[in-house]
Structure formats: structure tokens, C-alpha cells
Design a protein around this motif. Structure first.
Motif: not given
Ligand code: FES
Length: 107
Positions: A14-37
Motif C-alpha cells: 500500500i503506497e500512501l502520500d503522507i503530509p510532512v509532520g504526520t507519523s506513519l502510525m497516524r497515516a496508516a490508521t487513517a487509511h485503514g491499514i489493518d496491520g498497524i493497530v
């Protein structure tokens, strides 16, 4: 916007465009990536946001601080030299192209 690729345990990507200043965890959970709790919301008390940073990017990551270092010992999968907690990886321009593998299991 930096692009970050997450590799799921089944090898799908899954490739995400993530705004600078956002954590990978926040971006992943916001996009419904199940593996990141991210159970604790980034408070460094759960270790359910474990990722393995792919080759070539570890030196672009912020240094592991003491609290993260301690929590990495409590990951369900176990710790590896490229383990990080994704709540502590706040995206910078330098991270464009970063690939992380989602740890399995997280719980
Ligand atoms: Fe809990 Fe990262 S979200 S340690």
C-alpha cells in the motif's frame, strides 16, 4: 508529498502520500491499514505500531529515543535491528520513497 510504502504480512503493498509532520502510525490508521493497530494513539505504551524499515532508509529515520527503545522490547513479533515504532516516525521530505514492512503479529 513524500510517498511511503507499507508491505503487509501477505506481501501486498500500500503506497500512501503522507503530509510532512504526520507519523506513519497516524497515516496508516487513517487509511485503514489493518496491520498497524496503534492502540495507545502514539503514547509509547502499546508497541502495536511495529514496523521494519527496509534497507537504505534506517539512516534517514530519527534516532531511537529511550522510551521507544524500551518499548521495542515488548513487540509481539520480537525486535530486529530494523525495528521501529511507527508512531515515532514523523514524515520528513527525506523519507520520500521509504518502505516499511508491517510486523506480524502486532498483538
Ligand atoms: Fe502505541 Fe506506537 S501507537 S507505541
Amino acid at each position: 508529498m513524500p510517498k511511503v510504502t507499507f508491505i503487509n504480512p501477505d506481501e501486498s503493498r500500500i503506497e500512501l502520500d503522507i503530509p510532512v509532520g504526520t507519523s506513519l502510525m497516524r497515516a496508516a490508521t487513517a487509511h485503514g491499514i489493518d496491520g498497524i493497530v496503534g492502540d495507545c494513539g502514539g503514547g509509547l505504551t502499546c508497541a502495536t505500531c511495529h514496523v521494519l524499515v527496509e534497507d537504505g532508509y534506517l539512516d534517514k529515520m530519527p534516532a531511537v529515543q529511550a522510551n521507544e527503545d524500551q518499548m521495542l522490547d515488548f513487540t509481539a513479533m520480537g525486535r530486529s535491528p530494523c525495528s521501529r515504532l511507527s508512531c515515532q516516525l514523523v514524515v520528513t521530505e527525506d523519507m520520500d520513497g521509504l518502505t516499511v514492512r508491517i510486523a506480524d503479529p502486532q498483538l
